[in-house]
Design an enzyme around this catalytic site. Structure first.
Site, PDB file in Angstrom:
ATOM      1  N   HIS A 150      -7.423   0.280  -6.389  1.00 14.14           N
ATOM      2  CA  HIS A 150      -7.612  -0.566  -5.193  1.00 14.14           C
ATOM      3  C   HIS A 150      -8.269  -1.862  -5.692  1.00 14.14           C
ATOM      4  O   HIS A 150      -9.435  -2.138  -5.431  1.00 14.14           O
ATOM      5  CB  HIS A 150      -8.484   0.165  -4.181  1.00 14.14           C
ATOM      6  CG  HIS A 150      -8.410  -0.389  -2.785  1.00 14.14           C
ATOM      7  ND1 HIS A 150      -7.607  -1.459  -2.442  1.00 14.14           N
ATOM      8  CD2 HIS A 150      -9.049  -0.019  -1.633  1.00 14.14           C
ATOM      9  CE1 HIS A 150      -7.751  -1.701  -1.138  1.00 14.14           C
ATOM     10  NE2 HIS A 150      -8.625  -0.856  -0.631  1.00 14.14           N
ATOM     11  N   ASP A 193     -17.376   6.621  -1.239  1.00 11.42           N
ATOM     12  CA  ASP A 193     -16.097   6.526  -0.533  1.00 11.42           C
ATOM     13  C   ASP A 193     -15.810   7.928   0.012  1.00 11.42           C
ATOM     14  O   ASP A 193     -16.501   8.901  -0.352  1.00 11.42           O
ATOM     15  CB  ASP A 193     -14.999   6.058  -1.518  1.00 11.42           C
ATOM     16  CG  ASP A 193     -13.625   5.874  -0.876  1.00 11.42           C
ATOM     17  OD1 ASP A 193     -13.544   5.809   0.375  1.00 11.42           O
ATOM     18  OD2 ASP A 193     -12.626   5.807  -1.630  1.00 11.42           O
ATOM     19  N   ARG A 197     -13.407  -9.180   1.684  1.00  7.85           N
ATOM     20  CA  ARG A 197     -12.001  -8.897   1.404  1.00  7.85           C
ATOM     21  C   ARG A 197     -11.153 -10.131   1.712  1.00  7.85           C
ATOM     22  O   ARG A 197     -10.242 -10.477   0.975  1.00  7.85           O
ATOM     23  CB  ARG A 197     -11.514  -7.706   2.252  1.00  7.85           C
ATOM     24  CG  ARG A 197     -12.217  -6.377   1.978  1.00  7.85           C
ATOM     25  CD  ARG A 197     -11.881  -5.836   0.607  1.00  7.85           C
ATOM     26  NE  ARG A 197     -10.438  -5.786   0.378  1.00  7.85           N
ATOM     27  CZ  ARG A 197      -9.644  -4.804   0.804  1.00  7.85           C
ATOM     28  NH1 ARG A 197     -10.132  -3.770   1.449  1.00  7.85           N
ATOM     29  NH2 ARG A 197      -8.336  -4.829   0.551  1.00  7.85           N
ATOM     30  N   CYS A 243     -16.411   1.175   0.781  1.00 10.53           N
ATOM     31  CA  CYS A 243     -15.219   0.365   1.058  1.00 10.53           C
ATOM     32  C   CYS A 243     -14.796   0.458   2.520  1.00 10.53           C
ATOM     33  O   CYS A 243     -14.115  -0.443   3.013  1.00 10.53           O
ATOM     34  CB  CYS A 243     -14.081   0.779   0.134  1.00 10.53           C
ATOM     35  SG  CYS A 243     -13.689   2.539   0.249  1.00 10.53           S
ATOM     36  N   GLN A 286     -10.080  -4.474  -3.402  1.00  8.95           N
ATOM     37  CA  GLN A 286     -11.371  -3.966  -2.940  1.00  8.95           C
ATOM     38  C   GLN A 286     -12.448  -4.187  -4.006  1.00  8.95           C
ATOM     39  O   GLN A 286     -13.520  -4.710  -3.733  1.00  8.95           O
ATOM     40  CB  GLN A 286     -11.236  -2.461  -2.632  1.00  8.95           C
ATOM     41  CG  GLN A 286     -12.516  -1.810  -2.184  1.00  8.95           C
ATOM     42  CD  GLN A 286     -12.902  -2.232  -0.776  1.00  8.95           C
ATOM     43  OE1 GLN A 286     -12.113  -2.131   0.137  1.00  8.95           O
ATOM     44  NE2 GLN A 286     -14.116  -2.731  -0.611  1.00  8.95           N
ATOM     45  N   ARG A 321       0.873  -1.189   0.000  1.00  6.42           N
ATOM     46  CA  ARG A 321       0.000   0.000   0.000  1.00  6.42           C
ATOM     47  C   ARG A 321       0.894   1.218   0.000  1.00  6.42           C
ATOM     48  O   ARG A 321       1.691   1.405   0.937  1.00  6.42           O
ATOM     49  CB  ARG A 321      -0.906  -0.017   1.231  1.00  6.42           C
ATOM     50  CG  ARG A 321      -1.635   1.284   1.457  1.00  6.42           C
ATOM     51  CD  ARG A 321      -2.731   1.182   2.492  1.00  6.42           C
ATOM     52  NE  ARG A 321      -3.852   0.393   1.995  1.00  6.42           N
ATOM     53  CZ  ARG A 321      -5.071   0.383   2.553  1.00  6.42           C
ATOM     54  NH1 ARG A 321      -5.317   1.117   3.625  1.00  6.42           N
ATOM     55  NH2 ARG A 321      -6.042  -0.344   2.036  1.00  6.42           N
TER      56      ARG A 321
HETATM   57  N1   CP Z   1     -11.273  -0.642   2.488  1.00  3.47           N
HETATM   58  C1   CP Z   1      -9.998  -0.663   2.917  1.00  3.47           C
HETATM   59  O1   CP Z   1      -9.067  -0.853   2.144  1.00  3.47           O
HETATM   60  O2   CP Z   1      -9.863  -0.461   4.249  1.00  3.47           O
HETATM   61  P1   CP Z   1      -8.485  -0.248   5.020  1.00  3.47           P
HETATM   62  O3   CP Z   1      -7.949   1.093   4.596  1.00  3.47           O
HETATM   63  O4   CP Z   1      -8.851  -0.291   6.480  1.00  3.47           O
HETATM   64  O5   CP Z   1      -7.551  -1.345   4.632  1.00  3.47           O
HETATM   65  N1  NVA Z   2     -10.048   6.321  -1.365  1.00  2.00           N
HETATM   66  C1  NVA Z   2      -9.649   5.901  -0.032  1.00  2.00           C
HETATM   67  C2  NVA Z   2      -9.875   4.443   0.133  1.00  2.00           C
HETATM   68  C3  NVA Z   2      -9.543   3.890   1.488  1.00  2.00           C
HETATM   69  C4  NVA Z   2      -9.757   2.407   1.588  1.00  2.00           C
HETATM   70  C5  NVA Z   2      -8.205   6.264   0.197  1.00  2.00           C
HETATM   71  O1  NVA Z   2      -7.394   6.076  -0.714  1.00  2.00           O
HETATM   72  O2  NVA Z   2      -7.882   6.751   1.276  1.00  2.00           O
END
Ligand code: CP
Ligand code: NVA
Length: 322
Positions: free
Chosen positions: A130, A223, A291, A263, A133, A103
């Site tokens: 993502h 989101d 997930r 999400c 997701q 990430r």
């Molecule tokens: N939806 C998601 O990716 O959640 P986290 O940021 O908690 O991993």
């Molecule tokens: N769009 C959000 C998703 C988090 C799971 C971010 O990137 O922070």
């Protein structure tokens, strides 16, 4: 020869549907008490430059349930591209672990990691995608609505990483996707170019009216308005996005069986009301659960060389998704 999972442009429709079938199968087996050790002794490295609940824990739990291990590394300890070059890091860590889920802020970092690594690289969220997701979300939609083809998914909010992956997932699975966002928050040009090249003839629908997008939608999705890394834009975005809040009136415009997805993490009272998050049509908790199941399928697909039999039945989609 190994595969990566950097974004959903990497997989075919057949592979996407095969992965969903495998995820369903593993979920069903798990609910019946079968947790086959499909990846004994395998190690997944998790590198996170941003916070996480769902992604981190579901990857760690997935590896544990499959008989393997996960190793968590905070981005600041690794110092990708700072403490050492991405290519040195990639070539070294490839000797220690069997796959990496990362990430990070810049999608380009993940692409560069994949270029130099000799193990599968999984995108656990970047600024551009993502994919884990969105695939888990397809699983949830199919469970709830019984099919994917021909359903309408309205994403009301920012044209962000989650929205981009959902647009590609929808194109792969035959959903009609529409983004409703404020002017200036549409998909970036490079994404639109890649989408057009990957799906000639599929319109990438973007509009600015949340009500028309939500009308007759089978899935209404939102989101956060400011993603991780955009903290200094929170105030400005809060004003621009206010008319795009998902509330009961917007949800009521959906089709009779509409479901609400997010999400998570959600900001109650901002992009969505608490009433909608907790509404009987909301599926945010089973959505988060999937997930884990999708990622078990993904890890098996990326890491296993074997066809196996579980609970008296072969895992047949392995061959078809590989
Ligand atoms: N939806 C998601 O990716 O959640 P986290 O940021 O908690 O991993
Ligand atoms: N769009 C959000 C998703 C988090 C799971 C971010 O990137 O922070």
């Amino acid at each position: 020869m190994h595969r990566h999972f950097l974004d959903l442009f990497d997989i075919s429709r057949e592979e996407a549907l095969g992965l969903l079938d495998l995820a369903d199968r593993l979920k069903r087996d798990d609910s019946e008490g079968h947790r086959p050790q499909l990846l004994p002794g395998r190690i997944l490295g998790l590198i996170f430059e941003k916070p996480s609940l769902r992604t981190r824990v579901s990857f760690e739990a997935a590896m544990a349930r499959l008989g393997g291990n996960a190793l968590f590394l905070q981005g600041k300890d690794v110092g990708l591209g700072v403490r050492e070059s991405v290519s040195d890091f990639a070539r070294v860590i490839s000797q220690y672990v069997d796959a990496i889920a990362i990430r990070t802020f810049s999608h380009e970092t993940i692409v560069e990691l994949a270029r130099h690594a000799t193990i599968p690289i999984i995108n656990a969220l970047s600024d551009a995608a993502h994919p884990c997701q969105a695939m888990a979300d397809l699983m949830t939609i199919r469970e709830e609505r019984g099919r994917l083809d021909g359903l309408k998914l309205a994403f009301v909010g920012d044209g962000n990483n989650v929205a981009m992956s959902l647009a590609v997932a929808s194109a792969l699975a035959g959903l009609e996707f529409v983004l409703a966002c404020p002017p200036g928050y549409e998909f970036p040009d490079d994404f639109r170019g890649r989408f057009a090249a990957a799906f000639p003839g599929v319109a990438l629908r973007v509009e600015h009216n949340p009500r028309s997008a939500a009308t007759d939608a089978d899935v209404i999705y939102t989101d956060v308005w400011a993603s991780m890394g955009q903290e200094d834009e929170v105030e400005a975005r809060g004003k621009v996005f206010a008319p795009y809040q998902v509330d009961r009136d917007l949800l009521n415009l959906g089709s009779p069986g509409v479901i609400f997805l997010h999400c998570l993490p959600a900001h109650r009272g901002e992009e969505v009301t608490a009433e909608v998050l907790d509404h009987p049509r909301s599926r945010i908790i089973p959505q988060a659960a999937n997930r884990l199941h999708f990622q078990k399928a993904l890890l098996f697909w990326l890491l296993s060389e074997d066809n196996v039999e579980v609970n008296g039945r072969p895992i047949s989609s392995h061959a078809s998704v590989r």
